[in-house]
Each structure stands twice: as structure tokens, then as C-alpha cells.
Write a protein that holds these residues in place. Structure first.
Motif, PDB file in Angstrom:
ATOM      1  N   MET A   1       0.832  -1.205   0.000  1.00  0.00           N
ATOM      2  CA  MET A   1       0.000   0.000   0.000  1.00  0.00           C
ATOM      3  C   MET A   1       0.872   1.263   0.000  1.00  0.00           C
ATOM      4  O   MET A   1       0.626   2.204  -0.711  1.00  0.00           O
ATOM      5  CB  MET A   1      -0.924  -0.030   1.215  1.00  0.00           C
ATOM      6  N   ASP A   2       1.962   1.233   0.835  1.00  0.00           N
ATOM      7  CA  ASP A   2       2.760   2.439   1.000  1.00  0.00           C
ATOM      8  C   ASP A   2       3.562   2.812  -0.242  1.00  0.00           C
ATOM      9  O   ASP A   2       3.927   3.967  -0.427  1.00  0.00           O
ATOM     10  CB  ASP A   2       3.698   2.283   2.199  1.00  0.00           C
ATOM     11  N   SER A   3       3.832   1.813  -1.090  1.00  0.00           N
ATOM     12  CA  SER A   3       4.629   2.111  -2.278  1.00  0.00           C
ATOM     13  C   SER A   3       3.792   2.779  -3.375  1.00  0.00           C
ATOM     14  O   SER A   3       4.325   3.223  -4.377  1.00  0.00           O
ATOM     15  CB  SER A   3       5.236   0.819  -2.820  1.00  0.00           C
ATOM     16  N   LYS A   4       2.467   2.862  -3.155  1.00  0.00           N
ATOM     17  CA  LYS A   4       1.612   3.458  -4.186  1.00  0.00           C
ATOM     18  C   LYS A   4       1.837   4.962  -4.286  1.00  0.00           C
ATOM     19  O   LYS A   4       2.139   5.611  -3.291  1.00  0.00           O
ATOM     20  CB  LYS A   4       0.143   3.230  -3.818  1.00  0.00           C
ATOM     21  N   ARG A   5       1.613   5.488  -5.483  1.00  0.00           N
ATOM     22  CA  ARG A   5       1.707   6.918  -5.702  1.00  0.00           C
ATOM     23  C   ARG A   5       0.600   7.644  -4.920  1.00  0.00           C
ATOM     24  O   ARG A   5      -0.557   7.208  -4.948  1.00  0.00           O
ATOM     25  CB  ARG A   5       1.501   7.125  -7.208  1.00  0.00           C
ATOM     26  N   VAL A   6       0.924   8.729  -4.246  1.00  0.00           N
ATOM     27  CA  VAL A   6      -0.095   9.503  -3.521  1.00  0.00           C
ATOM     28  C   VAL A   6      -0.920  10.307  -4.530  1.00  0.00           C
ATOM     29  O   VAL A   6      -0.375  10.901  -5.458  1.00  0.00           O
ATOM     30  CB  VAL A   6       0.564  10.459  -2.492  1.00  0.00           C
ATOM     31  N   VAL A   7      -2.237  10.300  -4.324  1.00  0.00           N
ATOM     32  CA  VAL A   7      -3.144  11.101  -5.159  1.00  0.00           C
ATOM     33  C   VAL A   7      -3.925  12.010  -4.218  1.00  0.00           C
ATOM     34  O   VAL A   7      -4.481  11.545  -3.217  1.00  0.00           O
ATOM     35  CB  VAL A   7      -4.113  10.195  -5.952  1.00  0.00           C
ATOM     36  N   SER A   8      -3.962  13.305  -4.549  1.00  0.00           N
ATOM     37  CA  SER A   8      -4.591  14.266  -3.644  1.00  0.00           C
ATOM     38  C   SER A   8      -5.722  15.025  -4.327  1.00  0.00           C
ATOM     39  O   SER A   8      -5.688  15.245  -5.535  1.00  0.00           O
ATOM     40  CB  SER A   8      -3.554  15.291  -3.184  1.00  0.00           C
ATOM     41  N   ILE A   9      -6.687  15.437  -3.509  1.00  0.00           N
ATOM     42  CA  ILE A   9      -7.704  16.381  -3.992  1.00  0.00           C
ATOM     43  C   ILE A   9      -7.123  17.771  -3.766  1.00  0.00           C
ATOM     44  O   ILE A   9      -6.853  18.155  -2.624  1.00  0.00           O
ATOM     45  CB  ILE A   9      -9.039  16.205  -3.235  1.00  0.00           C
ATOM     46  N   ILE A  10      -6.911  18.510  -4.858  1.00  0.00           N
ATOM     47  CA  ILE A  10      -6.259  19.823  -4.719  1.00  0.00           C
ATOM     48  C   ILE A  10      -7.245  20.977  -4.878  1.00  0.00           C
ATOM     49  O   ILE A  10      -6.867  22.132  -4.745  1.00  0.00           O
ATOM     50  CB  ILE A  10      -5.079  19.969  -5.713  1.00  0.00           C
ATOM     51  N   GLY A  11      -8.508  20.673  -5.152  1.00  0.00           N
ATOM     52  CA  GLY A  11      -9.509  21.746  -5.244  1.00  0.00           C
ATOM     53  C   GLY A  11     -10.902  21.163  -5.304  1.00  0.00           C
ATOM     54  O   GLY A  11     -11.105  20.057  -5.820  1.00  0.00           O
ATOM     55  N   THR A  12     -11.863  21.882  -4.728  1.00  0.00           N
ATOM     56  CA  THR A  12     -13.276  21.455  -4.813  1.00  0.00           C
ATOM     57  C   THR A  12     -14.149  22.657  -5.168  1.00  0.00           C
ATOM     58  O   THR A  12     -13.761  23.810  -4.943  1.00  0.00           O
ATOM     59  CB  THR A  12     -13.776  20.881  -3.465  1.00  0.00           C
ATOM     60  N   GLY A  13     -15.324  22.361  -5.678  1.00  0.00           N
ATOM     61  CA  GLY A  13     -16.276  23.439  -6.003  1.00  0.00           C
ATOM     62  C   GLY A  13     -17.670  22.864  -6.104  1.00  0.00           C
ATOM     63  O   GLY A  13     -17.838  21.652  -6.303  1.00  0.00           O
ATOM     64  N   SER A  14     -18.673  23.706  -5.944  1.00  0.00           N
ATOM     65  CA  SER A  14     -20.046  23.224  -6.112  1.00  0.00           C
ATOM     66  C   SER A  14     -20.936  24.346  -6.623  1.00  0.00           C
ATOM     67  O   SER A  14     -20.586  25.535  -6.533  1.00  0.00           O
ATOM     68  CB  SER A  14     -20.596  22.660  -4.796  1.00  0.00           C
ATOM     69  N   TYR A  15     -22.042  23.926  -7.169  1.00  0.00           N
ATOM     70  CA  TYR A  15     -22.990  24.898  -7.735  1.00  0.00           C
ATOM     71  C   TYR A  15     -24.401  24.345  -7.589  1.00  0.00           C
ATOM     72  O   TYR A  15     -24.640  23.162  -7.861  1.00  0.00           O
ATOM     73  CB  TYR A  15     -22.694  25.121  -9.228  1.00  0.00           C
ATOM     74  N   VAL A  16     -25.315  25.187  -7.131  1.00  0.00           N
ATOM     75  CA  VAL A  16     -26.743  24.825  -7.180  1.00  0.00           C
ATOM     76  C   VAL A  16     -27.494  25.923  -7.909  1.00  0.00           C
ATOM     77  O   VAL A  16     -27.135  27.103  -7.806  1.00  0.00           O
ATOM     78  CB  VAL A  16     -27.351  24.609  -5.771  1.00  0.00           C
ATOM     79  N   PRO A  17     -28.531  25.548  -8.656  1.00  0.00           N
ATOM     80  CA  PRO A  17     -29.277  26.564  -9.388  1.00  0.00           C
ATOM     81  C   PRO A  17     -29.989  27.539  -8.443  1.00  0.00           C
ATOM     82  O   PRO A  17     -30.205  27.223  -7.276  1.00  0.00           O
ATOM     83  CB  PRO A  17     -30.295  25.767 -10.195  1.00  0.00           C
ATOM     84  N   GLU A  18     -30.340  28.687  -8.998  1.00  0.00           N
ATOM     85  CA  GLU A  18     -30.913  29.764  -8.172  1.00  0.00           C
ATOM     86  C   GLU A  18     -32.265  29.423  -7.556  1.00  0.00           C
ATOM     87  O   GLU A  18     -32.523  29.718  -6.405  1.00  0.00           O
ATOM     88  CB  GLU A  18     -31.126  30.993  -9.066  1.00  0.00           C
ATOM     89  N   LYS A  19     -33.119  28.785  -8.348  1.00  0.00           N
ATOM     90  CA  LYS A  19     -34.501  28.589  -7.887  1.00  0.00           C
ATOM     91  C   LYS A  19     -34.568  27.629  -6.681  1.00  0.00           C
ATOM     92  O   LYS A  19     -34.031  26.531  -6.716  1.00  0.00           O
ATOM     93  CB  LYS A  19     -35.351  28.027  -9.029  1.00  0.00           C
ATOM     94  N   VAL A  20     -35.254  28.084  -5.634  1.00  0.00           N
ATOM     95  CA  VAL A  20     -35.416  27.269  -4.421  1.00  0.00           C
ATOM     96  C   VAL A  20     -36.860  26.792  -4.331  1.00  0.00           C
ATOM     97  O   VAL A  20     -37.793  27.585  -4.516  1.00  0.00           O
ATOM     98  CB  VAL A  20     -35.064  28.109  -3.165  1.00  0.00           C
ATOM     99  N   LEU A  21     -37.022  25.507  -4.079  1.00  0.00           N
ATOM    100  CA  LEU A  21     -38.365  24.930  -3.885  1.00  0.00           C
ATOM    101  C   LEU A  21     -38.445  24.468  -2.430  1.00  0.00           C
ATOM    102  O   LEU A  21     -37.740  23.529  -2.032  1.00  0.00           O
ATOM    103  CB  LEU A  21     -38.558  23.758  -4.847  1.00  0.00           C
ATOM    104  N   THR A  22     -39.274  25.128  -1.638  1.00  0.00           N
ATOM    105  CA  THR A  22     -39.368  24.792  -0.208  1.00  0.00           C
ATOM    106  C   THR A  22     -40.407  23.690   0.009  1.00  0.00           C
ATOM    107  O   THR A  22     -41.218  23.389  -0.871  1.00  0.00           O
ATOM    108  CB  THR A  22     -39.800  26.023   0.610  1.00  0.00           C
ATOM    109  N   ASN A  23     -40.383  23.135   1.222  1.00  0.00           N
ATOM    110  CA  ASN A  23     -41.418  22.155   1.576  1.00  0.00           C
ATOM    111  C   ASN A  23     -42.797  22.791   1.474  1.00  0.00           C
ATOM    112  O   ASN A  23     -43.771  22.139   1.081  1.00  0.00           O
ATOM    113  CB  ASN A  23     -41.187  21.654   3.013  1.00  0.00           C
ATOM    114  N   GLN A  24     -42.854  24.066   1.841  1.00  0.00           N
ATOM    115  CA  GLN A  24     -44.125  24.800   1.753  1.00  0.00           C
ATOM    116  C   GLN A  24     -44.615  24.839   0.295  1.00  0.00           C
ATOM    117  O   GLN A  24     -45.798  24.624   0.027  1.00  0.00           O
ATOM    118  CB  GLN A  24     -43.885  26.240   2.236  1.00  0.00           C
ATOM    119  N   ASP A  25     -43.684  25.088  -0.615  1.00  0.00           N
ATOM    120  CA  ASP A  25     -44.052  25.100  -2.047  1.00  0.00           C
ATOM    121  C   ASP A  25     -44.593  23.731  -2.454  1.00  0.00           C
ATOM    122  O   ASP A  25     -45.587  23.643  -3.190  1.00  0.00           O
ATOM    123  CB  ASP A  25     -42.830  25.418  -2.923  1.00  0.00           C
ATOM    124  N   LEU A  26     -43.943  22.666  -1.975  1.00  0.00           N
ATOM    125  CA  LEU A  26     -44.387  21.313  -2.334  1.00  0.00           C
ATOM    126  C   LEU A  26     -45.779  21.033  -1.784  1.00  0.00           C
ATOM    127  O   LEU A  26     -46.574  20.335  -2.418  1.00  0.00           O
ATOM    128  CB  LEU A  26     -43.388  20.276  -1.809  1.00  0.00           C
TER     129      LEU A  26
END
Ligand code: COA
Length: 330
Positions: A1-26
Motif C-alpha cells: 500500500m505504502d509504495s503506491k503513488r499519492v493522489v490528492s484532492i487539490i480543489g473542490t467546487g459546487s454549484y446549485v441553481p438559483e430557484k429554491v423549492l421549499t417544503n411549503q411550495d411542495l
């Protein structure tokens, strides 16, 4: 296991659309209440894509943030994997559309289908391609426009899902252990407990199929719930063992965001109450995007800092499930 090449997460991002649907709307659309939805699922609201927005648009928006966070040039990306069950179209892949939108002209691109487990499967796939030396930098995206194939008249499913995307940039190198080994499993004999039966080659598009609403997501909620608790719990224990770490060493567990009661049950079983990250209240279940969005938010709000050990775990249609361990080294 230790001889394996290290792989790293070097950045993250996320996006959600503008429109919000609440439980009340449902509650104005189907016979339900905010109280019912919140007490059964932990959800308060979800985001819904605009008519003209496709899965690749959401994915590209998340990807651009992850690339900026990683501080790399888009030209450095060798591979793009999009995990999705709501692709722009059957073909070409949504990953190819994302590539074009973000201008990652040096990447090769494909989609990966593992339903809600997709982001973890894609992370593991990209990690292994990097560890093998085939590529240096990969962009992994979970992106879904679930709202397209939800039956908005079916109160047992329409309350549960939302749209969104999350992304991570993986690269060879980094301190510590980075992205460790995943444990993944599947059971195709249970496919009909959570699926969209119409529209593919088994049950092609036809007037009759559409009249029967076979192109919408169908689910046996209680069955799915039980399997999700058992599978995610078991697979987390297996992933800890495989990577030689104990649950006491883990700062933060990030599970698939399907239902806060599922998450609480796993936390109790594993004895890790208080260390489970959840944002299901804001986004509902965004399928393969859920883990990716949660990882990004956990990093951005300081729930994970450099040196922390983190467990990711997923469950989804197929059935599919999995877990892995990260040493956060950014
Ligand atoms: N509002 C009000 N009542 C509802 C409702 C809604 N939105 N949806 C269903 N009901 C009703 C049902 O009709 C049923 O009524 P009945 O007893 O008269 O038949 C009752 O509520 C209980 O339904 P049940 O399905 O047993 O509820 P539950 O406590 O199991 O909760 C889910 C339902 C869907 C929230 C839950 O089973 C769940 O979260 N399952 C996992 C789903 C999931 O995570 N899927 C994706 C995995 S990747």
C-alpha cells in the motif's frame, strides 16, 4: 500500500441553481406538509434548475470553481469524469459537454453511471488512473438535474430530490496519504427498488410508456432506507479496516445526503454521533452531486482542515454502495 503513488484532492467546487423549492411550495403541489417532510427526511428545501439549464451546465459551473480553488490552468486537466444519472442526452457524454464549456481541450472525457454512488466511484476511478501513471490531473464531477424525471404528482418521491453539482480536482503527489483505497459493492438483483424503468433500450420511448409514467423515477422508499443503512455502515467499517485506520481517528464522516434519518442511524451504529456532515436540509437528495457538494461545503466551512482523516460513503440505485478514506492534505 505504502509504495503506491499519492493522489490528492487539490480543489473542490459546487454549484446549485438559483430557484429554491421549499417544503411549503411542495405542500401546494401535492398532499404533504413541511412537518411531514422535515420529520421524515430532514429536508427543508431543494434547488431546481431553470428550463434551459442542463446537467452539463451545472457541472461546468461547479468545475470552474474547483479549478479556481485548485489554482491550476484548465489546460492541465488530462481526464474529466462526470458521474450522473441525468445526462444531457444518451450520447455524447455529459463530460464532453462540460469539457467544451470549460475549454479543457487536453482532456479525454467520459461519464460514469452508478446512480447516487457515482461521485465516489468516479473519485476511485480517477485516483486509480492517476496512481497508475496514466494521467496526472483529473476533474471529477457529480452533476444532476433530477427535476427532469421526477413525477411532480407523486408525493412519495418528488419531495426527496433536488438539482446541483459538485466537483473535485485530483492530482498526483501531495503530503500524507491523500485519497486512500475505496471499498465498493453492487447488487443488481435489487435494481427495481430504485430505478427509472422507461426510456432506455429495455422499455423504449413510446406514447404508451409515457402515459404509464415509466420515464419517471420509481422507488420502494422503506426498502431503500433499510438497505442504505446496512450497506453504508458495513462498507465504512470495511474501508477503515482496508486502510488501517480506526473510526476514532476520523474527524468527519461525509455520507450520501439522502435522508437525515439514514445518516443518524449509521452514526449510531458506528458510534460516531456528532461527526457526520449533513446539508440535506438545504439541497435534499442531489444523487451523485450530493457527496461532491457536501465535501466542498465541509472544506469551505472548516469542518475539514489539513491533516484531518475523512470518510466518504455512498449508496444508490443498482444497488451500488461504497466508502473510502481521505487524508485531507490541501
Ligand atoms: N407527505 C405526506 N405523507 C406521505 C408522503 C408525503 N410526501 N409520502 C408518503 N406519505 C405517506 C404514505 O402514503 C404512507 O401513508 P399510509 O401509511 O397511509 O400508506 C405514509 O406516509 C408512510 O409512508 P412510508 O413510505 O412508510 O414513510 P417512511 O417513514 O418510510 O418515509 C421516505 C418515506 C421515502 C421518506 C423514506 O422511506 C425514505 O427516505 N426512504 C429512503 C429513500 C431514499 O433515500 N432514496 C434514495 C436513496 S439514494
Amino acid at each position: 500500500m505504502d509504495s503506491k503513488r499519492v493522489v490528492s484532492i487539490i480543489g473542490t467546487g459546487s454549484y446549485v441553481p438559483e430557484k429554491v423549492l421549499t417544503n411549503q411550495d411542495l405542500a401546494e403541489m401535492v398532499e404533504t406538509t413541511d412537518e411531514w417532510i422535515h420529520s421524515r427526511t430532514g429536508m427543508r428545501e431543494r434547488h431546481i434548475a431553470a428550463d434551459g439549464q442542463a446537467t452539463s451546465d451545472l457541472g461546468a459551473a461547479a468545475a470552474e470553481k474547483a479549478i479556481a480553488d485548485a489554482g491550476i490552468s484548465v489546460d492541465e486537466i488530462d481526464l474529466i469524469i462526470v458521474a450522473t444519472l441525468s445526462p444531457d442526452m444518451f450520447f455524447p457524454s455529459t463530460a464532453c459537454f462540460v469539457q467544451d464549456k470549460i475549454g479543457a481541450k487536453n482532456a479525454f472525457c467520459y461519464d460514469l453511471g452508478a446512480a447516487c454512488s457515482g461521485f465516489l466511484y468516479a473519485l476511485e476511478t480517477a485516483k486509480n488512473q492517476i496512481a497508475a501513471g496514466a494521467v496526472k490531473t483529473a476533474l471529477v464531477i457529480g452533476s444532476e438535474k433530477m427535476s427532469t424525471f421526477i413525477d411532480w404528482e407523486d408525493r412519495s418521491t418528488c419531495i426527496l430530490f433536488g438539482d446541483g453539482a459538485g466537483a473535485a480536482v485530483l492530482q498526483a503527489g501531495g503530503e500524507g496519504r491523500g485519497v486512500m483505497d475505496a471499498v465498493m459493492g453492487s447488487d443488481g438483483s435489487l435494481a427495481d427498488l430504485l430505478w427509472t424503468p422507461g426510456g432506455g433500450s429495455r422499455n423504449p420511448i413510446s406514447r404508451e410508456m409515457i402515459d404509464q409514467k415509466q420515464h419517471f423515477l420509481k422507488m420502494q422508499g422503506r426498502e431503500v432506507f433499510k438497505h442504505a443503512v446496512v450497506r453504508m455502515g458495513d462498507t465504512v467499517l470495511q474501508a477503515l479496516e482496508k486502510n488501517g485506520v480506526s473510526s476514532d481517528d476520523i474527524k468527519c464522516f461525509i455520507p450520501h445526503q439522502a435522508n437525515v434519518r439514514i445518516i443518524d442511524s449509521i452514526a449510531k451504529r458506528l458510534g460516531v454521533v456528532g461527526r457526520m456532515y449533513t446539508n440535506v436540509e438545504k439541497y435534499a437528495n442531489t444523487s451523485s452531486a450530493a457527496l461532491a457538494i457536501a465535501l466542498d461545503e465541509a472544506v469551505k466551512d472548516g469542518a475539514i482542515v489539513k491533516g484531518d482523516l475523512v470518510v466518504l460513503t455512498v449508496f444508490g440505485g443498482g444497488f451500488t454502495w461504497g466508502a473510502n478514506v481521505l487524508e485531507w492534505n490541501k
